[in-house]
Structure formats: structure tokens, C-alpha cells
Design a protein around this motif. Structure first.
Motif, PDB file in Angstrom:
ATOM      1  N   GLN A  11       0.841  -1.438   0.051  1.00 48.62           N
ATOM      2  CA  GLN A  11      -0.071  -0.023  -0.066  1.00 48.62           C
ATOM      3  C   GLN A  11       1.015   1.242   0.013  1.00 48.62           C
ATOM      4  O   GLN A  11       0.594   2.271  -0.608  1.00 48.62           O
ATOM      5  CB  GLN A  11      -0.997  -0.007   1.068  1.00 48.62           C
ATOM      6  CG  GLN A  11      -2.022   1.055   1.058  1.00 48.62           C
ATOM      7  CD  GLN A  11      -2.808   0.928  -0.175  1.00 48.62           C
ATOM      8  OE1 GLN A  11      -3.375  -0.067  -0.391  1.00 48.62           O
ATOM      9  NE2 GLN A  11      -3.140   1.875  -0.887  1.00 48.62           N
ATOM     10  N   SER A  12       1.985   1.177   0.702  1.00 51.35           N
ATOM     11  CA  SER A  12       3.069   2.292   0.625  1.00 51.35           C
ATOM     12  C   SER A  12       3.393   2.623  -0.759  1.00 51.35           C
ATOM     13  O   SER A  12       3.578   3.671  -1.321  1.00 51.35           O
ATOM     14  CB  SER A  12       4.151   2.157   1.767  1.00 51.35           C
ATOM     15  OG  SER A  12       3.748   1.914   2.961  1.00 51.35           O
ATOM     16  N   ILE A  13       3.814   1.643  -1.316  1.00 50.29           N
ATOM     17  CA  ILE A  13       3.991   1.600  -2.951  1.00 50.29           C
ATOM     18  C   ILE A  13       2.894   2.300  -3.606  1.00 50.29           C
ATOM     19  O   ILE A  13       3.373   3.150  -4.431  1.00 50.29           O
ATOM     20  CB  ILE A  13       4.611   0.368  -3.530  1.00 50.29           C
ATOM     21  CG1 ILE A  13       5.918  -0.209  -2.785  1.00 50.29           C
ATOM     22  CG2 ILE A  13       4.852   0.575  -4.993  1.00 50.29           C
ATOM     23  CD1 ILE A  13       7.157   0.660  -3.046  1.00 50.29           C
ATOM     24  N   ALA A  14       1.769   1.918  -3.523  1.00 52.73           N
ATOM     25  CA  ALA A  14       0.801   2.431  -4.353  1.00 52.73           C
ATOM     26  C   ALA A  14       0.419   3.694  -4.023  1.00 52.73           C
ATOM     27  O   ALA A  14       0.217   4.520  -4.887  1.00 52.73           O
ATOM     28  CB  ALA A  14      -0.493   1.455  -3.971  1.00 52.73           C
ATOM     29  N   ASP A  15       0.548   3.970  -2.654  1.00 51.32           N
ATOM     30  CA  ASP A  15       0.077   5.466  -2.437  1.00 51.32           C
ATOM     31  C   ASP A  15       1.438   6.510  -2.865  1.00 51.32           C
ATOM     32  O   ASP A  15       0.955   7.567  -3.238  1.00 51.32           O
ATOM     33  CB  ASP A  15       0.148   5.547  -0.750  1.00 51.32           C
ATOM     34  CG  ASP A  15      -1.219   4.977  -0.160  1.00 51.32           C
ATOM     35  OD1 ASP A  15      -1.903   4.672  -1.040  1.00 51.32           O
ATOM     36  OD2 ASP A  15      -1.303   4.698   1.139  1.00 51.32           O
ATOM     37  N   ALA A  16       2.468   5.974  -2.936  1.00 57.75           N
ATOM     38  CA  ALA A  16       3.773   6.814  -3.263  1.00 57.75           C
ATOM     39  C   ALA A  16       3.555   7.181  -4.945  1.00 57.75           C
ATOM     40  O   ALA A  16       3.679   8.251  -5.303  1.00 57.75           O
ATOM     41  CB  ALA A  16       4.972   6.310  -2.962  1.00 57.75           C
ATOM     42  N   GLN A  91      10.039  -8.017  -5.541  1.00 62.69           N
ATOM     43  CA  GLN A  91       9.718  -7.560  -6.772  1.00 62.69           C
ATOM     44  C   GLN A  91       8.343  -7.531  -6.993  1.00 62.69           C
ATOM     45  O   GLN A  91       7.711  -6.924  -7.433  1.00 62.69           O
ATOM     46  CB  GLN A  91      10.245  -8.443  -7.780  1.00 62.69           C
ATOM     47  CG  GLN A  91       9.984  -8.100  -9.223  1.00 62.69           C
ATOM     48  CD  GLN A  91      10.611  -6.930  -9.705  1.00 62.69           C
ATOM     49  OE1 GLN A  91      11.714  -6.535  -9.623  1.00 62.69           O
ATOM     50  NE2 GLN A  91       9.762  -5.993 -10.246  1.00 62.69           N
ATOM     51  N   ASP A  92       7.630  -8.881  -6.633  1.00 63.93           N
ATOM     52  CA  ASP A  92       6.161  -8.961  -6.549  1.00 63.93           C
ATOM     53  C   ASP A  92       5.269  -8.172  -5.658  1.00 63.93           C
ATOM     54  O   ASP A  92       4.161  -7.724  -6.090  1.00 63.93           O
ATOM     55  CB  ASP A  92       5.691 -10.520  -6.477  1.00 63.93           C
ATOM     56  CG  ASP A  92       6.083 -11.297  -7.402  1.00 63.93           C
ATOM     57  OD1 ASP A  92       6.520 -11.034  -8.410  1.00 63.93           O
ATOM     58  OD2 ASP A  92       6.132 -12.836  -7.033  1.00 63.93           O
ATOM     59  N   MET A  93       5.871  -7.719  -4.672  1.00 64.03           N
ATOM     60  CA  MET A  93       5.244  -6.766  -3.722  1.00 64.03           C
ATOM     61  C   MET A  93       5.055  -5.313  -4.399  1.00 64.03           C
ATOM     62  O   MET A  93       4.247  -4.587  -4.463  1.00 64.03           O
ATOM     63  CB  MET A  93       5.759  -6.670  -2.305  1.00 64.03           C
ATOM     64  CG  MET A  93       5.497  -7.766  -1.440  1.00 64.03           C
ATOM     65  SD  MET A  93       5.879  -7.633   0.399  1.00 64.03           S
ATOM     66  CE  MET A  93       7.558  -8.009   0.109  1.00 64.03           C
ATOM     67  N   VAL A  94       6.390  -4.868  -4.877  1.00 62.37           N
ATOM     68  CA  VAL A  94       6.290  -3.679  -5.467  1.00 62.37           C
ATOM     69  C   VAL A  94       5.367  -3.856  -6.879  1.00 62.37           C
ATOM     70  O   VAL A  94       4.765  -2.739  -6.980  1.00 62.37           O
ATOM     71  CB  VAL A  94       7.993  -3.482  -5.905  1.00 62.37           C
ATOM     72  CG1 VAL A  94       8.059  -2.075  -6.944  1.00 62.37           C
ATOM     73  CG2 VAL A  94       8.937  -3.081  -4.766  1.00 62.37           C
ATOM     74  N   ASP A  95       5.633  -4.797  -7.535  1.00 62.29           N
ATOM     75  CA  ASP A  95       4.510  -4.606  -8.844  1.00 62.29           C
ATOM     76  C   ASP A  95       3.136  -4.676  -8.368  1.00 62.29           C
ATOM     77  O   ASP A  95       2.391  -3.938  -8.967  1.00 62.29           O
ATOM     78  CB  ASP A  95       4.900  -6.116  -9.507  1.00 62.29           C
ATOM     79  CG  ASP A  95       6.223  -6.079 -10.245  1.00 62.29           C
ATOM     80  OD1 ASP A  95       6.854  -5.143 -10.435  1.00 62.29           O
ATOM     81  OD2 ASP A  95       6.743  -7.284 -10.975  1.00 62.29           O
ATOM     82  N   THR A 128       3.349  -2.899 -15.036  1.00 64.81           N
ATOM     83  CA  THR A 128       4.408  -3.546 -14.342  1.00 64.81           C
ATOM     84  C   THR A 128       5.146  -4.333 -15.498  1.00 64.81           C
ATOM     85  O   THR A 128       4.678  -4.427 -16.543  1.00 64.81           O
ATOM     86  CB  THR A 128       3.641  -4.582 -13.367  1.00 64.81           C
ATOM     87  OG1 THR A 128       2.588  -5.510 -14.064  1.00 64.81           O
ATOM     88  CG2 THR A 128       2.587  -3.902 -12.362  1.00 64.81           C
ATOM     89  N   PRO A 129       6.220  -4.712 -15.220  1.00 68.68           N
ATOM     90  CA  PRO A 129       6.862  -4.701 -13.710  1.00 68.68           C
ATOM     91  C   PRO A 129       7.739  -3.336 -13.626  1.00 68.68           C
ATOM     92  O   PRO A 129       7.990  -3.010 -14.598  1.00 68.68           O
ATOM     93  CB  PRO A 129       7.814  -5.892 -14.127  1.00 68.68           C
ATOM     94  CG  PRO A 129       7.961  -6.045 -15.456  1.00 68.68           C
ATOM     95  CD  PRO A 129       6.951  -5.746 -16.024  1.00 68.68           C
ATOM     96  N   ALA A 130       7.988  -3.362 -12.685  1.00 67.98           N
ATOM     97  CA  ALA A 130       8.608  -1.928 -12.200  1.00 67.98           C
ATOM     98  C   ALA A 130      10.179  -2.331 -12.062  1.00 67.98           C
ATOM     99  O   ALA A 130      10.475  -3.661 -12.153  1.00 67.98           O
ATOM    100  CB  ALA A 130       8.560  -1.676 -10.587  1.00 67.98           C
ATOM    101  N   VAL A 131      11.028  -1.208 -12.073  1.00 66.98           N
ATOM    102  CA  VAL A 131      12.488  -1.596 -12.106  1.00 66.98           C
ATOM    103  C   VAL A 131      12.978  -1.351 -10.549  1.00 66.98           C
ATOM    104  O   VAL A 131      12.662  -0.246 -10.304  1.00 66.98           O
ATOM    105  CB  VAL A 131      13.001  -0.861 -13.157  1.00 66.98           C
ATOM    106  CG1 VAL A 131      14.557  -1.018 -13.201  1.00 66.98           C
ATOM    107  CG2 VAL A 131      12.715  -0.868 -14.801  1.00 66.98           C
ATOM    108  N   VAL A 132      13.317  -2.455 -10.089  1.00 66.03           N
ATOM    109  CA  VAL A 132      13.792  -2.435  -8.841  1.00 66.03           C
ATOM    110  C   VAL A 132      15.226  -2.346  -8.441  1.00 66.03           C
ATOM    111  O   VAL A 132      15.872  -3.515  -8.911  1.00 66.03           O
ATOM    112  CB  VAL A 132      13.165  -3.436  -8.100  1.00 66.03           C
ATOM    113  CG1 VAL A 132      13.396  -3.273  -6.294  1.00 66.03           C
ATOM    114  CG2 VAL A 132      11.413  -3.328  -8.239  1.00 66.03           C
TER     115      VAL A 132
END
Length: 508
Positions: A11-16, A91-95, A128-132
């Protein structure tokens, strides 16, 4: 030991990513405002005014600063004492966080990421995917930096393997003009020096996450405090890059960069890797920490952080696209400001390729381009009462290779896009007595307010790359290449470089 819960991280990634889609960093707004206040070129000052007005509108309306809502980039510093309460990989959580942000129904963001990049190039539909990029560091927190990086600036990235005795300043000053204005200056220049090629590129990208602080360095230098080699290099490049006179949107002027950021790393004795990546007028990044106490709480900025600037489209010449003729368009001169009203078509890379392929096969096109103007844009999907979402221009040079064939075989009259055209397109425009008009990159939400109706006419399966028909009212543009083939982007920067007078203008 700190425990980071899966849902809190997601949720923090989504909100950001939602947050940075509509809020510029305050330091960037301050720097852009200062550049706008001191700018002497009316065209460049107007472009920066549009960017600042657009930024404030987006902050108020919670809609994207730019129609290119970027590829998601995440830097993570994970404390070695952190434990994850999670079933998914990082990676999956970020995505999943990116997916939630980009599919948010109240502020849907444009999905621009394609899988199979060397093959079918199919849109993943959720960005997605994001670059992490992740590091393990001492501590019991997770430091997160989220950035949304647009394609226009990413495509201008440069890497060179210099000899140890080569001048970094000379390389930068030689390279910047080759980047054109597709990265939407004024922005921030990120430079990585040393390490290996891939390390230099990563440092250049990471340097862009820092705050604008060039004025602190200038104050330090004036007070006779000792500067490090990197600090001295930043100041020299800041002065000399701005002295190139490229200016806002490449229209010529005093401000090309708002800051120059540099990170360095030890390198091989035989090597001097240098990477350069610009950040555009849609600079979007945010940093926060997670300590196990829950998802991040991001504080909204104050509207007083933005300058009180109004933009009414200026005093441009009004043009009716529905009755436009080649004879009328041929009276326009480079640098003229126009306010477009009526019906215009849209199309970018994928649509152009489809059209050209059909022409090559002798097939009938799904649209009539005779005496029409085509806008290079991939809009964001509309929400709430919108006709269309933010719809700023994309980089025009990507369509250069299609320009001559479309002008000569379809009766197309004009094009609207971002930044300059290459010589192959300029020659085609001159030969066919056509015109190229420039809209301001980084003012996508402002531009969208001029669009009163949007209808998909062809290739709906291409999503944001489909061909639309927009009905516009007083959409502001500048004649960037007139029917005589004169390009404002070729003329104005040289004029301003000469006016600034720090760097001699090379003879043609």
C-alpha cells in the motif's frame, strides 16, 4: 527486530506512485518558479508558465502532471535487521503496489510498459513490472524511493567510456545539444562518473533522486568555503549548460537545467565511464521510510507552495482547423503562437506504422488525412467528468521516418508534437509546404482542458496509441517548423547562446 508486513509495503508503494503522479516536489517548483521569474525569452517564459500552471492544476485535481505517467522505478535500502511478514517476493510486492496505483479508478494512470520489447511489444495493461534496485544495509528500517520516469527523458540517456585524460565538461557540453529538447527542459541533469558502465548509469539515475540544492553550492562558493571536486564540477556544468542557450522546450533562453546532480565511484585506472540521464519537467519522485508501524502517511503539500500564475492561452492567432487550407498554413512563420480550435486527429508510433504499412500494401486508410492536422499524443484515460485525461504531446522525432510518406501520399497538412524535428522531417515539411506545431511537454492536464470531445476512429486495440479525433478549443501551440522549412529549434538556441556570451557559437 523490525517486521514489515506485506500489505503495509504494497500500500505504501501504491500511495507513493499516486502521490507523485500529481504532486511535484516543492524544491522543483521553487527552482522552476525562479527560472520563470528571471527568463527573458517570452516563448520560454510562456512554456514555463504553462508547466507551473499545469502543476498547480494537477495538485488541486489529483490528476497526472504528464500523460506519460512513466515507468515505475524503485530504489530500496533494506535494513539487515528487518524481517518480512510476506508471502510475495519484494519484486512481486512492488509490482502489486504499482498495479494498484496505475489502475486506481479515481486517478487512473497511463499504462506504458510493454512486454516482449524486441518482439510483439504487448502492453502489460498495468504498468508492471517495475524496475527495482535493492541494497542490504545496516539497520532496522526500509528506505524507499519511488520515481516515475517518462520515456521522453529516458530516451535521451547517454553513456560514454572516456579516456582518463578526457574532459568531462567538454563531453557534457558536446553531448547536451545532441539530446534535443525531447527531455522537456528545463529539468535536472543526473551524471554518474566512474565504476563500470552499468554502475555509472545507475549512479546517474540515482543522483536524480536528490533535492535541488545548486543554490546552496553557489552560496558556499561565494563565501569562499572549500568545494570538493564534484561540487566544483556541478557548479561549472550548471553555468555552462545553461550558457548553451537551449532554454525551456528548446525554444532558447536562460534556463536549460535547474540543477546538475553527480554521483561518483572508484574506477579502473584505464577507464573513465560517464553516464548522463536527464529528468524532465515532470520530475516525479518521493522518499520515505518504513519502520514496521504501518504504511507510510504522505502529507499533501500546501497550495501556497505554487506561484500564483494564471494562463489564458495568451494572445495567439485563432485558427479554425475545420476550414484550414494549405494556403492559410503557409502564411504562418516560425515562432508564431496559434490557438487551435476544431477537429484534429491523433496518432503516434504504433498508429503511424500501421498507416504506413497500409499505404505500402495499397490498402485504403481508415481515416482521411487530407488537409488535417495530426497530434502526436497518447492520452490518459478519462475519469469522473473528463472528456479525456491529461493529453500532452509526445516526442515528435520518433515520427520523423514516417513524415515524408504521409505528407506526400495522404494530403496531411500539419503535425503537433513535442520538441524539435530532425532534418529528414524538416526537409519533408519544406518540400510539401506543410507545418509542424509544438505544444508544451509537461503541461498535459492544462492541454486536456482545451479538448472538448474525444472519439476513437481507428485501431482501438492500440489503447492510448489508437487514432482519436479530438475537438479542441483554443489549444495553444507554437509554429516550430514553417512551410519554408525554418525551424525555431535550430535558430533560437544559437541566438540565446550568443546573447549569453559565455560559450562561443560554432560557425555552421
Amino acid at each position: 527486530m523490525t517486521i514489515i508486513k506485506q500489505e503495509d509495503f504494497i500500500q505504501s508503494i501504491a500511495d507513493a506512485f499516486q502521490y507523485i503522479s500529481y504532486f511535484h516536489p516543492k524544491d522543483f517548483i521553487d527552482a522552476m518558479t525562479e527560472a520563470w521569474e528571471k527568463e527573458e525569452n517570452p516563448a520560454a517564459k510562456d512554456a514555463m508558465a504553462q508547466i507551473l500552471v499545469n502543476s498547480r492544476m494537477c495538485a488541486q485535481g489529483h490528476r497526472p502532471i504528464c500523460q506519460d505517467t512513466g515507468i515505475a522505478v524503485v530504489f530500496l535500502k533494506v535494513g539487515m535487521n528487518v524481517q518480512w511478514d510476506a508471502q510475495l517476493s519484494i519484486q512481486d510486492m512492488v509490482d502489486e503496489g504499482v498495479r494498484r496505483a496505475y489502475l486506481n479508478s479515481d486517478n487512473k494512470l497511463r499504462a506504458s510498459v510493454l512486454r516482449d520489447p524486441a518482439g510483439k511489444r504487448q502492453n502489460t495493461k498495468d504498468n508492471t513490472p517495475a524496475v527495482v534496485h535493492m541494497q542490504l544495509v545496516p539497520g532496522n528500517k526500509v528506505e524507499v524511493t519511488c520515481a516515475a520516469k517518462g520515456g521522453g527523458s529516458e530516451n535521451k540517456s547517454k553513456l560514454a567510456m572516456l579516456n582518463p585524460s578526457d574532459s568531462i565538461v567538454d563531453w557534457v557540453l558536446k553531448t547536451i545539444p545532441t539530446m534535443g529538447a525531447g527531455w522537456c527542459p528545463p529539468g535536472i541533469l543526473g551524471i554518474g562518473i566512474g565504476g563500470t558502465p552499468e554502475k555509472a548509469m545507475l549512479m546517474a539515475k540515482e543522483s536524480l533522486m536528490g533535492h535541488v540544492d545548486i543554490h546552496d553550492l553557489q552560496a558556499k562558493a561565494k563565501s569562499a568555503q572549500e568545494l570538493t571536486a564534484i561540487e566544483s564540477l556541478r557548479l561549472e556544468l550548471y553555468e555552462k549548460v545553461n550558457a548553451l542557450g537551449i532554454g525551456a522546450q528548446g525554444l532558447g533562453g536562460l534556463s536549460t537545467v535547474l540543477d546538475v546532480k553527480i554521483l561518483d565511484y572508484p574506477t579502473h585506472a584505464a577507464s573513465l565511464p560517464i553516464a548522463m540521464i536527464p529528468n524532465c519537467a515532470a520530475t516525479r519522485h518521493i522518499e520515505f521510510e518504513l519502520d514496521g508501524s504501518g504504511p507510510v502517511q504522505l502529507e499533501a503539500p500546501k497550495m501556497s507552495d505554487w506561484p500564483d500564475i494564471a494562463y489564458d492561452g495568451g494572445s495567439g492567432k485563432k485558427v479554425n482547423l475545420n476550414t484550414l487550407t494549405k494556403e492559410e498554413a503557409n502564411t504562418w512563420k516560425h515562432g508564431d503562437v496559434l490557438l487551435l480550435s476544431g477537429k484534429m486527429l491523433t496518432g503516434r508510433d504504433a498508429a503511424h506504422k500501421r498507416l504506413v504499412d497500409m499505404l505500402n500494401k495499397g490498402e485504403q486508410l481508415p481515416i482521411d488525412l487530407t488537409n488535417r492536422v495530426i497530434y502526436y499524443v497518447g492520452p490518459v484515460d478519462p475519469v469522473r467528468e473528463e472528456v479525456v485525461g491529461p493529453a500532452g504531446p509526445t516526442t515528435a522525432t520518433r515520427m520523423d521516418k514516417f513524415t515524408r510518406q504521409l505528407l506526400e501520399q495522404t494530403g496531411l497538412l500539419g503535425m503537433v508534437g513535442k520538441a524539435e524535428r530532425g532534418q529528414v522531417a524538416i526537409d519533408a515539411i519544406k518540400d510539401n509546404k506543410a507545418v509542424y506545431l509544438m505544444a508544451v511537454g509537461g503541461a498535459a492536464y492544462l492541454v486536456s482542458k482545451a479538448i472538448k470531445k474525444a472519439t476513437v476512429l481507428a485501431f482501438p486495440e492500440l489503447g492510448m496509441e489508437a487514432i482519436y479525433e479530438f475537438e479542441v478549443e483554443d489549444m495553444p501551440v507554437t509554429v516550430a517548423v514553417d512551410a519554408q522549412g525554418i525551424s525555431v529549434h535550430q535558430i533560437a538556441p544559437k541566438q540565446w547562446q550568443a546573447k549569453i556570451g559565455i560559450i562561443p557559437v560554432a560557425a555552421d
